[in-house]
Design an enzyme around this catalytic site. Structure first.
Site, PDB file in Angstrom:
ATOM      1  N   LYS A  14      87.716  14.243 -29.102  1.00 32.32           N
ATOM      2  CA  LYS A  14      87.763  12.781 -29.178  1.00 32.32           C
ATOM      3  C   LYS A  14      87.058  12.353 -30.464  1.00 32.32           C
ATOM      4  CE  LYS A  14      89.383  13.346 -25.065  1.00 32.32           C
ATOM      5  NZ  LYS A  14      90.801  13.230 -24.753  1.00 32.32           N
TER       6      LYS A  14
ATOM      7  N   ASP B 133      90.228  18.706 -21.653  1.00 30.53           N
ATOM      8  CA  ASP B 133      90.526  17.357 -22.156  1.00 30.53           C
ATOM      9  C   ASP B 133      89.449  16.391 -21.678  1.00 30.53           C
ATOM     10  OD1 ASP B 133      91.972  15.381 -23.499  1.00 30.53           O
ATOM     11  OD2 ASP B 133      93.147  14.870 -21.731  1.00 30.53           O
TER      12      ASP B 133
ATOM     13  N   SER C  53      98.909  12.462 -18.955  1.00 27.98           N
ATOM     14  CA  SER C  53      98.209  13.388 -19.855  1.00 27.98           C
ATOM     15  C   SER C  53      98.837  14.772 -19.856  1.00 27.98           C
ATOM     16  CB  SER C  53      96.732  13.491 -19.471  1.00 27.98           C
ATOM     17  OG  SER C  53      96.570  14.190 -18.248  1.00 27.98           O
TER      18      SER C  53
ATOM     19  N   GLY D 244      96.786  16.779 -14.508  1.00 27.87           N
ATOM     20  CA  GLY D 244      97.921  16.729 -15.435  1.00 27.87           C
ATOM     21  C   GLY D 244      98.116  18.020 -16.214  1.00 27.87           C
TER      22      GLY D 244
ATOM     23  N   ALA E  68      90.677  17.011 -13.171  1.00 32.55           N
ATOM     24  CA  ALA E  68      91.191  15.970 -12.273  1.00 32.55           C
ATOM     25  C   ALA E  68      91.898  14.845 -13.053  1.00 32.55           C
ATOM     26  CB  ALA E  68      90.035  15.391 -11.450  1.00 32.55           C
TER      27      ALA E  68
END
Length: 361
Positions: free
Chosen positions: A301, A272, A184, A220, A217
């Site tokens: 999303k 994200d 990611s 990335g 977590a």
């Protein structure tokens, strides 16, 4: 040249078509989209001569959400025994070019033509140079796109560097760093490449900046900011990568990213988290309107249906919050190559409004 060829993510042909259809109508340009599900290509045809070029000139490519790359041109049917001659004949009908890009759709069928495009690349470039349709020293000339739908069906088109993606097919060639905790990480790196001019990185992604990564977590996105020597507050109830924590640049806060409030304003907020797009846009609106950050990158999303209109609603929500707070800034969305069922939104505050910063207390 009465057609625009649009590259997009496979499965999002309908969204790219709807976007161009709406923007063309707003410009008073008549046209229609031709799509086939899963092809990663959209044809946008303008029946009136000159209208496709007019549309390409009027639209800002950076504002397009679902279109990765575009080109103005037309299709050719070519014989397998001689593909180059028809291409050269088509090039005579268009402008001189500075660069040649051989492209395919971003699909398995497109990738299967890699051997053909590699085989044709050098001899085609040689002929284009001899005929002077390709002039590498002419920096302001457009790029020539040769897109192979198949070995016998080819699109010949042009794009201009100041109003198109800087990569063939709109796909940057990025590699996952070995040290990064997850793939990611490329989402944030690609977002920086798309939303921030490269000559501004040293100023807008500067060492010592303070940043917050919501839903961090295993790290990335945090890794990208640590690699730019920023100080990062990583907010997530899950564990962070040990090497990142050992860097001394990361503070791990075990909390829900949607509920976290910073102790003081920061330069960057990134997020994200997998959740409904309306919730993520509300989060983004709150951080910007309350003065908690100067720039932000947040992934939305997407639902299964009405994805284009869902993105527009999210952007409108953020813009309304900025307007209400008296903030002048920019907001943009893009479905990046590294994205899947999502788009990446970037907001930058250019002039603070009348709000008072509301720290966590």
């Amino acid at each position: 040249m009465q057609e625009l060829l649009l590259h997009c993510r496979p499965g999002f042909e309908g969204e790219a078509a709807a976007e161009l259809q709406e923007l063309a109508a707003a410009q008073g340009v008549a046209g229609y989209a031709v799509t086939r599900e899963g092809t990663a290509l959209v044809r946008f045809v303008c029946p009136e001569e000159g209208e496709a070029q007019l549309l390409m000139r009027r639209l800002d490519f950076q504002s397009l959400i679902f279109v990765r790359q575009w080109a103005l041109g037309s299709w050719l049917d070519v014989p397998a025994e001689d593909r180059i001659t028809p291409i050269i004949t088509a090039c005579a009908q268009g402008p001189l070019a500075s660069t040649l890009w051989l492209e395919t759709a971003d699909t398995n069928d497109g990738k299967a033509m890699a051997a053909l495009t590699k085989k044709l690349g050098r001899p085609l470039e040689s002929v284009l140079l001899k005929t002077r349709f390709l002039r590498p020293n002419k920096a302001d000339a457009p790029r020539l796109h040769i897109c192979f739908e198949s070995g016998e069906r080819i699109f010949v088109g042009w794009s201009w560097a100041n109003n198109a993606a800087p990569w063939p097919m709109g796909i940057p060639r990025l590699k996952v760093p070995r040290e990064a905790p997850s793939r990611s990480t490329l989402k944030l790196e690609e977002a920086w490449h798309h939303f921030i001019p490269r000559d501004q990185w040293d100023r807008r992604l500067a060492p010592g900046m303070q940043a917050v990564d919501l839903g961090a977590a295993p790290g990335g996105w945090t890794w990208q900011m640590v690699n730019r020597h920023m100080k990062v507050i990583a907010v997530d109830n899950g564990p962070m990568n040990r090497a990142l924590m050992d860097s001394g640049q990361v503070e791990h806060v075990e909390a829900d990213g949607y509920l976290f409030k910073p102790r003081a304003p920061v330069q960057w907020m990134v997020c994200d988290i997998v959740d409904k797009p309306a919730r993520s846009s509300a989060l983004l609106a709150r951080w910007i309107s309350r003065g908690w950050c100067r720039e932000a990158i947040v992934n939305f999303k997407l639902p299964m249906k009405r994805r284009y209109y869902e993105v527009l609603q999210c952007m409108e929500h953020v813009q309304e919050a900025m307007d209400e707070a008296g903030i002048r800034g920019t907001i943009a969305c893009k479905q990046l190559y590294s994205d899947r069922e999502e788009v990446t939104c970037h907001v930058r505050v250019l002039q603070a409004g009348s709000y008072k910063v509301q720290p966590d207390h």
